[in-house]
Write an enzyme that holds these catalytic residues in place. Sequence first.
Site, PDB file in Angstrom:
ATOM      1  N   GLU A   1      -5.281   0.597  -0.960  1.00 42.59           N
ATOM      2  CA  GLU A   1      -5.106   1.504   0.164  1.00 42.59           C
ATOM      3  C   GLU A   1      -4.340   0.832   1.300  1.00 42.59           C
ATOM      4  O   GLU A   1      -3.481   1.458   1.940  1.00 42.59           O
ATOM      5  CB  GLU A   1      -6.475   1.986   0.659  1.00 42.59           C
ATOM      6  CG  GLU A   1      -7.214   2.880  -0.310  1.00 42.59           C
ATOM      7  CD  GLU A   1      -6.502   4.199  -0.545  1.00 42.59           C
ATOM      8  OE1 GLU A   1      -5.790   4.660   0.374  1.00 42.59           O
ATOM      9  OE2 GLU A   1      -6.662   4.760  -1.646  1.00 42.59           O
TER      10      GLU A   1
ATOM     11  N   HIS B   1       1.486   5.310  -3.174  1.00 41.14           N
ATOM     12  CA  HIS B   1       0.652   5.074  -4.354  1.00 41.14           C
ATOM     13  C   HIS B   1       1.465   5.220  -5.638  1.00 41.14           C
ATOM     14  O   HIS B   1       1.238   4.491  -6.613  1.00 41.14           O
ATOM     15  CB  HIS B   1      -0.519   6.057  -4.372  1.00 41.14           C
ATOM     16  CG  HIS B   1      -1.620   5.705  -3.414  1.00 41.14           C
ATOM     17  ND1 HIS B   1      -2.323   4.522  -3.495  1.00 41.14           N
ATOM     18  CD2 HIS B   1      -2.143   6.391  -2.365  1.00 41.14           C
ATOM     19  CE1 HIS B   1      -3.241   4.481  -2.533  1.00 41.14           C
ATOM     20  NE2 HIS B   1      -3.143   5.609  -1.833  1.00 41.14           N
TER      21      HIS B   1
ATOM     22  N   HIS C   1       2.106   7.721   2.817  1.00 40.86           N
ATOM     23  CA  HIS C   1       0.999   6.965   2.220  1.00 40.86           C
ATOM     24  C   HIS C   1       0.743   7.406   0.776  1.00 40.86           C
ATOM     25  O   HIS C   1       0.544   6.572  -0.116  1.00 40.86           O
ATOM     26  CB  HIS C   1      -0.255   7.147   3.070  1.00 40.86           C
ATOM     27  CG  HIS C   1      -1.487   6.559   2.461  1.00 40.86           C
ATOM     28  ND1 HIS C   1      -1.886   5.254   2.671  1.00 40.86           N
ATOM     29  CD2 HIS C   1      -2.436   7.102   1.640  1.00 40.86           C
ATOM     30  CE1 HIS C   1      -3.000   5.016   2.018  1.00 40.86           C
ATOM     31  NE2 HIS C   1      -3.362   6.122   1.384  1.00 40.86           N
ATOM     32  N   GLU C   2       0.762   8.711   0.527  1.00 39.97           N
ATOM     33  CA  GLU C   2       0.507   9.208  -0.821  1.00 39.97           C
ATOM     34  C   GLU C   2       1.669   8.900  -1.761  1.00 39.97           C
ATOM     35  O   GLU C   2       1.455   8.600  -2.944  1.00 39.97           O
ATOM     36  CB  GLU C   2       0.244  10.716  -0.774  1.00 39.97           C
ATOM     37  CG  GLU C   2      -0.953  11.114   0.075  1.00 39.97           C
ATOM     38  CD  GLU C   2      -2.245  10.491  -0.397  1.00 39.97           C
ATOM     39  OE1 GLU C   2      -2.377  10.243  -1.617  1.00 39.97           O
ATOM     40  OE2 GLU C   2      -3.130  10.254   0.446  1.00 39.97           O
TER      41      GLU C   2
END
Length: 376
Positions: free
Chosen positions: A288, A237, A233-234
């Site tokens: 997100e 970004h 997930h990070e």
Amino acid sequence: MRSAWSFLRITRNFTSRARCSRPSSPRTPCHPRVAAHSLLSSPPTALPLRRTTPRIQSTIHQLSHSFYTSRPTSSRPTYRRFNGRQTRHAPLVALFVRWGQHPHFYRHIFLLAGGLGVFYVSNLETVPVTGRRRFNLVGPELEARFAEQMYEEVMGEFRGHILSEWDPRARMVQRVMDRLIPMSGLEGQKWEVKVIAAEEPNAFVIPGGKVFVFTGLLPICGNDDSLAAVLGHEIAHNVARHSAERMSLLFPLLGINFILSAILGLPPFLGNAAINLGFGLPRSRAQESEADYIGLMIMAQACYDPAMVPSLWTRMSQLNKGSPPELLSTHPANETRFKKIHQWLPEAQDKRAMSNCYERSDQIREFMNKFRYPVW
């Protein structure tokens, strides 16, 4: 004594001359005070004074001149007339109103809108993996400068709390990152993994490949699959360059806030709150959700089990029980997140099946068997 007597005679001459110069009326008798008021209501002129010295004449002239030039200014706001109405306007509003009365006003509006449209379209780009079109002004060079500054601030803040690369927790994070980075398409960046000894369950990746993981997150994850979901997930970004998108939207939002404050008269904090509620927070929630999708695909391609993601977010939701409602939050609500992840799981399973994960696991097992002790 003589000068005082001369001043009284001069005052008497003033009142008598004013009384004789006014036309007599039965309704408005010629009173000395009325005569003096009528004399002072007009600008001072060179009146012929009898039996006065030049020094007294200059003194009286100065007093009368100061009476007309030193009138008190009003502290009330200034009002202007526009379209026959008396309204209170700021200078910028007055400029817009005057511009609206220009004969070529609509031509100016058309040229301005066309220029802004061309500028917006020329700065559109496509987000990898999802294919979303978005506005972005910030290039990779400028983003790298901000990333370097942020990296120095984080290193300075947590200096002395960063674990050694030989620590088992740091080796666990490094092991997961070694499998995720080739699937992200960002192999060319200088990746660094820093594990910080802190109880906060958090992790983030600075643009440029700087990974920071807090030790409080590792017990919540429990295994490599759940940790891969968080780190994927990070990393997502950075793949989508969400930080550059947020910096690009900062300039238009500041301009809108300035216009709202100048035209509508809203205080700056109210305009900022309205823009954040109507545009900033929904955009953050969309980013997100996009990072959830991209991160799920990355971890699936790296042969991690995407079925572990719902249980991870269940444990994370138990820690965030006091979070604000989705309308006031930068992240989607847990129910919204679970629903979307369950919709993406079949696609993630297909990605994992296409990555030949079973053949990789057999090769890894054969490689590890070479280092086992022989059985006698």
